[in-house]
Scaffold this active site. Structure first.
Site, PDB file in Angstrom:
ATOM      1  N   ARG A  32     -12.674   7.638   5.316  1.00 29.98           N
ATOM      2  CA  ARG A  32     -12.654   8.123   6.698  1.00 29.98           C
ATOM      3  C   ARG A  32     -12.609   9.647   6.709  1.00 29.98           C
ATOM      4  NH1 ARG A  32      -8.626   4.558   6.254  1.00 29.98           N
ATOM      5  NH2 ARG A  32      -7.102   6.224   6.472  1.00 29.98           N
ATOM      6  N   TYR A  56       0.880  -1.178   0.000  1.00 33.53           N
ATOM      7  CA  TYR A  56       0.000   0.000   0.000  1.00 33.53           C
ATOM      8  C   TYR A  56       0.909   1.218   0.000  1.00 33.53           C
ATOM      9  CZ  TYR A  56      -4.438   2.214   1.663  1.00 33.53           C
ATOM     10  OH  TYR A  56      -5.601   2.940   1.814  1.00 33.53           O
ATOM     11  N   THR A  70      -6.126 -11.975  -9.243  1.00 35.69           N
ATOM     12  CA  THR A  70      -5.105 -10.951  -9.434  1.00 35.69           C
ATOM     13  C   THR A  70      -4.430 -11.274 -10.757  1.00 35.69           C
ATOM     14  OG1 THR A  70      -4.738 -10.877  -7.042  1.00 35.69           O
ATOM     15  CG2 THR A  70      -3.063  -9.838  -8.443  1.00 35.69           C
ATOM     16  N   THR A 117      -1.499  -0.015  -5.174  1.00 37.73           N
ATOM     17  CA  THR A 117      -2.004   0.829  -6.245  1.00 37.73           C
ATOM     18  C   THR A 117      -1.087   2.031  -6.453  1.00 37.73           C
ATOM     19  OG1 THR A 117      -4.216   0.211  -5.580  1.00 37.73           O
ATOM     20  CG2 THR A 117      -4.021   2.110  -7.038  1.00 37.73           C
ATOM     21  N   ASP A 151      -4.606  -5.664  -9.571  1.00 36.93           N
ATOM     22  CA  ASP A 151      -5.099  -6.253  -8.324  1.00 36.93           C
ATOM     23  C   ASP A 151      -6.592  -5.927  -8.197  1.00 36.93           C
ATOM     24  OD1 ASP A 151      -5.108  -7.408  -5.782  1.00 36.93           O
ATOM     25  OD2 ASP A 151      -4.703  -5.480  -4.832  1.00 36.93           O
ATOM     26  N   GLU A 162      -0.692  -1.702 -10.608  1.00 39.25           N
ATOM     27  CA  GLU A 162       0.456  -1.881  -9.721  1.00 39.25           C
ATOM     28  C   GLU A 162       1.615  -2.481 -10.518  1.00 39.25           C
ATOM     29  OE1 GLU A 162      -0.453  -3.845  -6.028  1.00 39.25           O
ATOM     30  OE2 GLU A 162      -2.536  -3.125  -6.005  1.00 39.25           O
ATOM     31  N   GLU A 191      -6.823  -2.152  -9.808  1.00 39.34           N
ATOM     32  CA  GLU A 191      -5.725  -1.434  -9.164  1.00 39.34           C
ATOM     33  C   GLU A 191      -4.491  -1.640 -10.029  1.00 39.34           C
ATOM     34  OE1 GLU A 191      -5.366  -2.728  -5.047  1.00 39.34           O
ATOM     35  OE2 GLU A 191      -6.929  -1.300  -4.440  1.00 39.34           O
ATOM     36  N   TYR A 194     -13.429  -5.932   6.020  1.00 39.38           N
ATOM     37  CA  TYR A 194     -12.006  -5.743   6.315  1.00 39.38           C
ATOM     38  C   TYR A 194     -11.699  -5.387   7.772  1.00 39.38           C
ATOM     39  CZ  TYR A 194     -11.664  -0.586   6.546  1.00 39.38           C
ATOM     40  OH  TYR A 194     -11.750   0.719   6.916  1.00 39.38           O
TER      41      TYR A 194
END
Ligand code: MN
Length: 387
Positions: A122, A108, A236, A326, A212, A180, A178, A223
């Protein structure tokens, strides 16, 4: 397109049961399994099985000798005196998963991606969690569902929680990609012996492209408190070509400055060569480029991820795949996922012809490439659940 001489595993229509190791140059693939038998007999055993696993395990001295030989044949003037039967048109090579994926870890490492997700999920808090600048955050993924480019990706089903709090099982409505890079481990490491930053180059063989795939609705409900699970593990995708790190020397750049300074086992200040990579990804949705994520913006490097992954004494296996996380840059058109590009669906993308996308629909095809460098591509089409 700069040749990187990436390695892959392929078959051809006339010999579908015989995988071979290939090296790509432009429109051509060198059959290294066949070529090595006569031209590089001391290393021919590495390619006999037709997968990259023996080469990965052979270590950096063997990697250098093989690459020097291949470069001599395919790049240097006068070196290309190869028998025509050793060269296969790239379009005729049926690409396979290039190596057996041992463990799959997803990091990450993009500050822009992590901060965007923090702002979306958030709001009103610090977009980065307190640990983020102290360690490369990651989770262990599912190696067995890593698939090669071109493999259809079935829309996952799972538990979905509606706005009223009710929970149901059904197909994801928020399927995402994602973009990557994936770093492929060659040489294993010893149990109980963390891999220092300076030794990362002895363990990391090369780099592939990664999509991903992520089901944001399944992920958001499942999660807490243990992290990603079924929202990630359904598939993936990786590119069939693995670019050796030796091909990326000219792309190396210093990573961004870090604040606070990382703990000593993660502190790469002044380290040579630097592990930042100036690689520009391109993400196309149904053939239309929707993002150009800059890998040079990544906060944590692959060397730091390797050091962190082994900091507790865990060891590396040949074929471990470390995905970067990502890749997102500061610009709107540099975001490596749809949840960022559409800001969680609030600002859908408009594709040519007027179609709108907040998340992926059945039939959508996502293709990731690297601009100006031959990484091949990682491509996947979404198919409906039960289709
Ligand atoms: Mn990821």
């Amino acid at each position: 397109m700069e040749p990187t001489l990436p390695y892959g595993s392929f078959t051809t229509a006339d010999q579908p049961g015989r995988p071979r190791v290939g090296v790509a140059r432009g429109d051509t693939v060198l059959d290294l399994t066949a070529a090595s038998a006569s031209l590089l007999p001391e290393h021919a055993a590495l390619f006999a099985a037709g997968t990259l696993d023996p080469l990965l395990a052979a270590g950096p001295e063997a990697w250098a000798r093989v690459r020097a030989a291949v470069t001599g044949w395919l790049v240097e003037p006068g070196g290309g005196d190869l028998a025509p039967e050793l060269l296969v048109p790239r379009a005729a090579a049926r690409m396979r998963l290039p190596f057996a994926v041992a463990d799959y870890v997803d990091f990450y490492a993009s500050e822009h991606h992590a901060a965007n997700l923090g702002r979306i999920l958030r709001p009103g808090t610090d977009p980065l969690t307190p640990n983020w600048r102290h360690m490369p955050i990651g989770y262990h993924g599912r190696a067995g569902t890593v698939v090669v480019s071109g493999t259809p990706v079935t829309r996952p089903c799972g538990q979905l929680r509606a706005a009223d709090g009710s929970v149901a099982y059904g197909p994801s409505r928020r399927l995402d990609f994602e973009a990557e890079l994936g770093f492929v481990v060659g040489t294993p490491s010893a149990p109980g012996r963390p891999v220092p930053l300076a030794e990362a180059g002895r363990h990391l063989f090369g780099v592939c492209l990664v999509n991903d795939w992520s089901a944001r609705d399944i992920q958001a409900w499942e999660y807490v408190p243990l992290g990603p699970f079924l929202g990630k593990s359904f598939a993936t995708s990786i590119s069939p070509w693995v670019v050796p790190l030796a091909a990326l020397e000219s792309a190396r750049v210093p990573p961004p400055p870090r604040d606070p300074r990382p703990l000593p086992y993660l502190d790469d200040a002044g380290a040579e060569p630097p592990w930042g990579l100036d690689i520009r990804l391109e993400v196309a949705l149904n053939g239309h480029v929707v993002s150009r994520p800059p890998f040079a913006a990544m906060y944590w490097t692959a060397a730091q991820q390797l050091a962190h992954l082994t900091a507790n004494g865990a060891w590396l296996r040949t074929g471990d795949l470390l995905a970067s996380g990502t890749v997102s840059g500061p610009g709107r058109d540099e975001r490596g996922s749809l949840i960022e590009l559409s800001w969680n669906g609030a600002e859908p993308l408009t594709l040519p012809g007027g179609a709108e996308r907040a998340f992926l629909q059945d039939g959508d095809e996502v293709t990731i490439t690297a601009r100006g460098l031959d990484f091949g591509e990682v491509r996947g089409r979404v198919v409906g659940w039960g289709a």
